[in-house]
Design an enzyme around this catalytic site. Structure first.
Site, PDB file in Angstrom:
ATOM      1  N   GLY A  71      50.418  -7.223  83.706  1.00  0.00           N
ATOM      2  CA  GLY A  71      51.158  -6.009  84.039  1.00  0.00           C
ATOM      3  C   GLY A  71      50.885  -5.556  85.460  1.00  0.00           C
ATOM      4  O   GLY A  71      51.779  -5.049  86.150  1.00  0.00           O
ATOM      5  N   HIS A 116      42.974 -14.106  85.085  1.00  0.00           N
ATOM      6  CA  HIS A 116      42.360 -13.277  84.057  1.00  0.00           C
ATOM      7  C   HIS A 116      41.604 -14.144  83.060  1.00  0.00           C
ATOM      8  O   HIS A 116      41.729 -15.371  83.054  1.00  0.00           O
ATOM      9  CB  HIS A 116      43.420 -12.443  83.322  1.00  0.00           C
ATOM     10  N   LYS A 169      43.402 -13.063  77.491  1.00  0.00           N
ATOM     11  CA  LYS A 169      44.628 -12.358  77.894  1.00  0.00           C
ATOM     12  C   LYS A 169      45.820 -13.271  77.639  1.00  0.00           C
ATOM     13  O   LYS A 169      45.940 -14.335  78.247  1.00  0.00           O
ATOM     14  CB  LYS A 169      44.566 -11.950  79.364  1.00  0.00           C
ATOM     15  N   ALA A 206      49.911   3.518  83.042  1.00  0.00           N
ATOM     16  CA  ALA A 206      49.581   2.676  84.192  1.00  0.00           C
ATOM     17  C   ALA A 206      49.334   1.265  83.705  1.00  0.00           C
ATOM     18  O   ALA A 206      48.726   1.053  82.643  1.00  0.00           O
ATOM     19  CB  ALA A 206      48.343   3.205  84.923  1.00  0.00           C
TER      20      ALA A 206
END
Length: 234
Positions: A140, A130, A134, A95
């Protein structure tokens, strides 16, 4: 349940705390591709790095250890991994985001895209925010949201990073701000109004909890699954 943590950064440490609180045992915690015996574990949770993820995942398949992966950046090898999983009769969930709330948000996104496909006056755009650590952009999760829109909305066939709108392409704006765990907003705008849906993470614990719940769920199963199977949604 004995858990291998493949990748022991900030997310791995948060998963460790939640897993122990839920009565599980951490038997492996590593950030390396080798030097561990995966057969000690009942299940593996991979939040490693792109160049280690494929090895870690395939190693689990070859030893019949179910594996949960949330590592991004390795998906060029995803189809190869699925083929090996099926060949080895392994068990796998990948995921882009394990947060329970985000996976409900994915389903809302798909449903909204299907409805908005009938209204040509609205144009879609997306923003994700974010933390500054990151490095990949868009996230994603943003890519998964864009792919959900493309699947359900007849007007869009692609996405791109940047806020400039082009025909049949979803523009994604990526921002990096200190201490932001993750925010995703989807806007459908027209000259008369805007419809928006937003998911805002307050900390890493939601992602970690979802990964542990997925690991609990997959134990004893064989096959390739998604978080919608774990949550019985969609």
């Amino acid at each position: 349940m004995k858990i291998a943590l493949l990748g022991y950064g900030k997310m791995g440490k948060t998963i460790e705390k939640i897993a122990i609180d839920r009565g599980h045992e951490i038997v492996i915690k590593t950030s390396d591709e080798d030097g561990y015996d995966i057969t000690k574990a009942d299940v593996a949770i991979d939040f490693s790095v792109p160049n280690a993820a494929f090895f870690n995942i395939v190693n689990c398949f070859k030893h019949q250890v179910p594996v949960i992966s949330g590592t991004t950046g390795w998906l060029d090898n995803y189809n190869k991994a699925i083929a090996i999983c099926e060949e080895e009769k392994g068990a796998f969930i990948y995921a882009s985001n394990f947060s329970l709330g985000v996976n409900i948000f994915f389903e809302l996104n798909n449903y909204l895209a299907k409805m908005m496909g009938q209204l040509k006056q609205y144009e879609v755009s997306m923003e994700e925010i974010h933390h500054t650590q990151k490095l990949d952009a868009p996230s994603g999760t943003a890519i998964s949201l864009a792919e959900g829109i493309i699947k359900e909305h007849p007007e869009y066939t692609n996405w791109k990073l940047g806020n400039e709108e082009t025909n049949k392409t979803i523009p994604i704006t990526a921002k990096r701000i200190e201490n932001v765990p993750g925010t995703h907003r989807i806007d459908y705008g027209s000259h008369t109004d805007t419809i928006s849906i937003t998911h805002t993470a307050h900390n890493r614990e939601g992602f970690a909890l979802g990964a542990v719940i997925a690991a609990e769920w997959i134990l004893g199963k064989t096959g390739v699954f998604a978080m919608k199977d774990v949550l019985n949604i969609g």
